[in-house]
Design a protein around this motif. Structure first.
Motif, PDB file in Angstrom:
ATOM      1  N   PHE A 195       0.866  -1.166   0.000  1.00 61.34           N
ATOM      2  CA  PHE A 195       0.000   0.000   0.000  1.00 61.34           C
ATOM      3  C   PHE A 195       0.908   1.223   0.000  1.00 61.34           C
ATOM      4  CE2 PHE A 195      -3.292  -2.820   1.990  1.00 61.34           C
ATOM      5  CZ  PHE A 195      -4.249  -2.661   0.989  1.00 61.34           C
ATOM      6  N   LEU A 196       0.532   2.251  -0.741  1.00 65.55           N
ATOM      7  CA  LEU A 196       1.350   3.459  -0.832  1.00 65.55           C
ATOM      8  C   LEU A 196       0.417   4.645  -1.061  1.00 65.55           C
ATOM      9  CD1 LEU A 196       4.046   4.943  -1.009  1.00 65.55           C
ATOM     10  CD2 LEU A 196       4.247   4.206  -3.388  1.00 65.55           C
ATOM     11  N   PRO A 197      -0.016   5.305   0.023  1.00 66.27           N
ATOM     12  CA  PRO A 197      -0.950   6.430  -0.116  1.00 66.27           C
ATOM     13  C   PRO A 197      -0.243   7.650  -0.708  1.00 66.27           C
ATOM     14  CG  PRO A 197      -0.291   6.184   2.175  1.00 66.27           C
ATOM     15  CD  PRO A 197       0.323   5.039   1.439  1.00 66.27           C
ATOM     16  N   VAL A 198      -0.203   7.700  -2.030  1.00 66.49           N
ATOM     17  CA  VAL A 198       0.639   8.676  -2.725  1.00 66.49           C
ATOM     18  C   VAL A 198       0.277  10.124  -2.394  1.00 66.49           C
ATOM     19  CG1 VAL A 198       1.289   7.164  -4.622  1.00 66.49           C
ATOM     20  CG2 VAL A 198      -0.872   8.406  -4.754  1.00 66.49           C
ATOM     21  N   SER A 199      -0.988  10.412  -2.156  1.00 65.12           N
ATOM     22  CA  SER A 199      -1.386  11.805  -1.927  1.00 65.12           C
ATOM     23  C   SER A 199      -0.833  12.357  -0.620  1.00 65.12           C
ATOM     24  CB  SER A 199      -2.914  11.929  -1.933  1.00 65.12           C
ATOM     25  OG  SER A 199      -3.485  11.170  -0.889  1.00 65.12           O
ATOM     26  N   THR A 200      -0.552  11.486   0.331  1.00 63.38           N
ATOM     27  CA  THR A 200      -0.027  11.941   1.627  1.00 63.38           C
ATOM     28  C   THR A 200       1.433  11.567   1.828  1.00 63.38           C
ATOM     29  OG1 THR A 200      -0.808   9.904   2.706  1.00 63.38           O
ATOM     30  CG2 THR A 200      -2.301  11.798   2.702  1.00 63.38           C
ATOM     31  N   GLU A 201       2.043  10.920   0.844  1.00 64.54           N
ATOM     32  CA  GLU A 201       3.436  10.471   0.978  1.00 64.54           C
ATOM     33  C   GLU A 201       4.288  10.966  -0.180  1.00 64.54           C
ATOM     34  OE1 GLU A 201       4.816   9.063   3.424  1.00 64.54           O
ATOM     35  OE2 GLU A 201       3.256   8.091   4.624  1.00 64.54           O
ATOM     36  N   LEU A 202       4.144  12.243  -0.518  1.00 65.94           N
ATOM     37  CA  LEU A 202       4.890  12.777  -1.662  1.00 65.94           C
ATOM     38  C   LEU A 202       6.393  12.734  -1.422  1.00 65.94           C
ATOM     39  CD1 LEU A 202       2.674  15.828  -2.723  1.00 65.94           C
ATOM     40  CD2 LEU A 202       2.824  13.562  -3.784  1.00 65.94           C
ATOM     41  N   GLY A 203       6.829  12.983  -0.192  1.00 63.42           N
ATOM     42  CA  GLY A 203       8.257  12.927   0.112  1.00 63.42           C
ATOM     43  C   GLY A 203       8.824  11.534  -0.100  1.00 63.42           C
ATOM     44  N   LEU A 204       8.065  10.533   0.292  1.00 60.00           N
ATOM     45  CA  LEU A 204       8.483   9.148   0.104  1.00 60.00           C
ATOM     46  C   LEU A 204       8.537   8.804  -1.380  1.00 60.00           C
ATOM     47  CD1 LEU A 204       9.194   6.477   1.477  1.00 60.00           C
ATOM     48  CD2 LEU A 204       6.748   5.952   1.555  1.00 60.00           C
ATOM     49  N   VAL A 205       7.547   9.268  -2.145  1.00 56.35           N
ATOM     50  CA  VAL A 205       7.546   9.031  -3.588  1.00 56.35           C
ATOM     51  C   VAL A 205       8.774   9.663  -4.231  1.00 56.35           C
ATOM     52  CG1 VAL A 205       6.342   9.535  -5.747  1.00 56.35           C
ATOM     53  CG2 VAL A 205       5.035   8.801  -3.745  1.00 56.35           C
ATOM     54  N   ALA A 206       9.129  10.870  -3.801  1.00 58.50           N
ATOM     55  CA  ALA A 206      10.325  11.525  -4.337  1.00 58.50           C
ATOM     56  C   ALA A 206      11.576  10.708  -4.048  1.00 58.50           C
ATOM     57  CB  ALA A 206      10.457  12.929  -3.745  1.00 58.50           C
ATOM     58  N   ASP A 207      11.630  10.126  -2.856  1.00 56.61           N
ATOM     59  CA  ASP A 207      12.785   9.312  -2.503  1.00 56.61           C
ATOM     60  C   ASP A 207      12.830   8.030  -3.332  1.00 56.61           C
ATOM     61  OD1 ASP A 207      14.409  10.456  -0.219  1.00 56.61           O
ATOM     62  OD2 ASP A 207      14.751   8.298   0.043  1.00 56.61           O
ATOM     63  N   LEU A 208      11.696   7.429  -3.578  1.00 59.51           N
ATOM     64  CA  LEU A 208      11.637   6.242  -4.425  1.00 59.51           C
ATOM     65  C   LEU A 208      12.124   6.575  -5.838  1.00 59.51           C
ATOM     66  CD1 LEU A 208       8.162   4.927  -3.227  1.00 59.51           C
ATOM     67  CD2 LEU A 208      10.309   3.657  -3.016  1.00 59.51           C
ATOM     68  N   ARG A 209      11.708   7.730  -6.330  1.00 60.66           N
ATOM     69  CA  ARG A 209      12.162   8.178  -7.651  1.00 60.66           C
ATOM     70  C   ARG A 209      13.667   8.398  -7.664  1.00 60.66           C
ATOM     71  NH1 ARG A 209      10.670  14.200  -8.558  1.00 60.66           N
ATOM     72  NH2 ARG A 209      12.243  14.255  -6.891  1.00 60.66           N
ATOM     73  N   ASP A 210      14.166   9.122  -6.677  1.00 57.70           N
ATOM     74  CA  ASP A 210      15.572   9.516  -6.666  1.00 57.70           C
ATOM     75  C   ASP A 210      16.528   8.355  -6.448  1.00 57.70           C
ATOM     76  OD1 ASP A 210      14.612  12.055  -7.051  1.00 57.70           O
ATOM     77  OD2 ASP A 210      14.844  12.680  -4.960  1.00 57.70           O
ATOM     78  N   THR A 211      16.050   7.298  -5.776  1.00 57.31           N
ATOM     79  CA  THR A 211      16.904   6.131  -5.542  1.00 57.31           C
ATOM     80  C   THR A 211      16.782   5.089  -6.651  1.00 57.31           C
ATOM     81  OG1 THR A 211      15.158   5.161  -4.166  1.00 57.31           O
ATOM     82  CG2 THR A 211      16.910   6.374  -3.025  1.00 57.31           C
ATOM     83  N   GLY A 212      15.932   5.351  -7.629  1.00 55.98           N
ATOM     84  CA  GLY A 212      15.783   4.425  -8.747  1.00 55.98           C
ATOM     85  C   GLY A 212      15.015   3.171  -8.405  1.00 55.98           C
ATOM     86  N   VAL A 213      14.199   3.233  -7.368  1.00 58.95           N
ATOM     87  CA  VAL A 213      13.386   2.083  -6.965  1.00 58.95           C
ATOM     88  C   VAL A 213      12.070   2.083  -7.746  1.00 58.95           C
ATOM     89  CG1 VAL A 213      12.081   1.059  -5.053  1.00 58.95           C
ATOM     90  CG2 VAL A 213      14.410   1.903  -4.672  1.00 58.95           C
ATOM     91  N   THR A 214      11.683   0.920  -8.225  1.00 58.01           N
ATOM     92  CA  THR A 214      10.384   0.762  -8.869  1.00 58.01           C
ATOM     93  C   THR A 214       9.354   0.459  -7.783  1.00 58.01           C
ATOM     94  OG1 THR A 214      11.345  -0.064 -10.933  1.00 58.01           O
ATOM     95  CG2 THR A 214       9.031  -0.621 -10.490  1.00 58.01           C
ATOM     96  N   SER A 215       8.271   1.200  -7.761  1.00 58.50           N
ATOM     97  CA  SER A 215       7.276   1.002  -6.707  1.00 58.50           C
ATOM     98  C   SER A 215       5.889   0.814  -7.296  1.00 58.50           C
ATOM     99  CB  SER A 215       7.270   2.186  -5.737  1.00 58.50           C
ATOM    100  OG  SER A 215       6.973   3.401  -6.408  1.00 58.50           O
ATOM    101  N   PHE A 216       5.151  -0.108  -6.680  1.00 60.76           N
ATOM    102  CA  PHE A 216       3.770  -0.379  -7.070  1.00 60.76           C
ATOM    103  C   PHE A 216       2.874  -0.177  -5.859  1.00 60.76           C
ATOM    104  CE2 PHE A 216       6.413  -2.844  -9.940  1.00 60.76           C
ATOM    105  CZ  PHE A 216       5.853  -2.578 -11.178  1.00 60.76           C
ATOM    106  N   ALA A 217       1.759   0.506  -6.055  1.00 61.02           N
ATOM    107  CA  ALA A 217       0.816   0.798  -4.976  1.00 61.02           C
ATOM    108  C   ALA A 217      -0.424  -0.073  -5.148  1.00 61.02           C
ATOM    109  CB  ALA A 217       0.426   2.274  -4.991  1.00 61.02           C
ATOM    110  N   MET A 218      -0.739  -0.861  -4.134  1.00 59.70           N
ATOM    111  CA  MET A 218      -1.893  -1.750  -4.225  1.00 59.70           C
ATOM    112  C   MET A 218      -3.210  -0.976  -4.309  1.00 59.70           C
ATOM    113  SD  MET A 218      -0.630  -4.735  -4.453  1.00 59.70           S
ATOM    114  CE  MET A 218      -1.942  -5.915  -4.119  1.00 59.70           C
TER     115      MET A 218
END
Length: 366
Positions: free
Chosen positions: A77-100
């Protein structure tokens, strides 16, 4: 506490060719021991640095994400609307992420729909909480000493959670009525043995099976029409929510104050703003004569079945993303509607357009 993979499903992944590593003690909260995982073919390992795919219930924290190698995929689970900082970190570290939460609501994806599987658990739990808090019988009882009338329960919202709450309250013997703003919900309510409340207002059908937002005038009119139904209820269960948005306020504190002494209100949406004015997530508060229970992480209150259902969702989506032959084994096809729809970040980019736009806006304003 839920876990993303249960021992009985480890074999499904090893059968696909994966080596499965489980964090020590990960399954304790859902009553699964490390020994059971090992017997099922997993290894117990706390080092994530060599992982190709990491599955979890809640998103990994930033410190853990920074331990992953570039190209690792996360599924959670990845609540993107409230976790923008985490999404930025996933982007910057080159991690592929999927939100259920973002798995499309299409027929082919039903077995991967974790929102629905967890809502099923939450809806059942809500009815059990209401029955436990209400100091009277749910069912009618006819005895030599007289007849005890059944409790009256009103359910607001007839999605997966609401329908399960209705079904459970009915099985316990309560007289149940329910309301939902979607026209199709009335038949579903009746199919569960409950009475569908008809307020004679326009219906609000939205995308993906959810209701669309209503105007404040309509919301006020709806509250006025619902007030007598709520005042006559012994128990009120509210389940109306849309992922990524604040829950609609359906019931004012003044409406709750009209309920009889000993009444119970269960607000499943308390974590996202609440359907009931004054409810507090994780607490029981008193409004008028009623006790108001605010739901918080409700599926985790039944961690065993919630974990089993979620783990099956995870196995199903990983199976979709697994190559039928050749290498690499984990090979998501981004032309697939389910894969593309649930992907948040990949190869240093944010692929989920609404999240990308929100993050770009926040970075620009900063």
């Amino acid at each position: 506490m839920r876990v993303a993979l249960v021992p009985e499903l480890v074999g499904k992944l090893t059968g696909l060719g994966y080596e499965v590593a489980v964090q020590p003690g990960a399954g304790v909260g859902s009553l699964s021991s490390d020994e059971e995982y090992v017997e099922s073919g997993a290894i117990i390992e706390d080092d994530l640095s060599s992982a190709d795919v990491v599955v979890s219930v809640q998103p990994l924290d930033i410190a853990t994400i920074r331990l992953l190698k570039q190209g690792t995929a996360t599924v959670s689970f990845l609540p993107v609307s409230t976790e923008l900082g985490l999404v930025a970190d996933l982007r910057d570290t080159g991690v592929t992420s999927f939100a259920m939460e973002l798995v499309p609501r299409i027929s082919r994806a039903q077995s991967m729909d974790a929102l629905s599987s967890q809502a099923l658990v939450a809806g059942y739990r809500c009815a059990i909480v209401a029955a436990g808090m209400l100091r009277r019988f749910f069912p009618q009882n006819m005895t030599a000493a007289g007849t005890i009338q059944p409790a009256k329960v009103v359910v607001l919202g007839a999605g997966v959670a609401g329908l399960q709450a209705i079904a459970t309250a009915r099985r316990l013997g309560a007289v149940v009525s329910a309301y939902d703003v979607r026209a199709a919900a009335a038949e579903e309510i009746r199919s569960m043995g409950a009475k569908a409340i008809d307020l004679e207002l326009e219906t609000l059908e939205g995308a993906g099976g959810y209701a669309r937002e209503m105007t404040e005038d309509r919301a006020a009119r709806q509250r006025d029409l619902l007030a007598p139904h709520i005042a006559a209820a012994d128990g009120l269960i509210t389940t109306a929510a849309v992922p990524g948005r604040q829950a609609p306020m359906l019931v004012t504190s003044a409406m709750v104050e009209q309920m009889r002494p000993g009444s119970v209100v269960v607000d499943l949406a308390a974590e996202t703003g609440g359907n009931v004015e004054g409810s507090v997530a994780g607490e029981v508060v008193r409004i008028g004569h009623a006790q108001v229970w605010g739901g918080r992480n409700v599926p985790s209150q039944m961690p065993g079945p919630a974990s089993r259902l979620y783990a099956q969702n995870i196995v199903n989506i990983l199976t979709l993303m697994t190559a039928k032959e050749g290498e690499p084994l984990f090979a998501p096809d981004f032309d697939d509607e389910i894969v593309a729809g649930s992907c948040v970040t990949h190869a240093g980019e944010i692929r989920h357009a609404p999240t990308r736009e929100a993050l770009e806006g926040s970075e620009t304003s900063a």
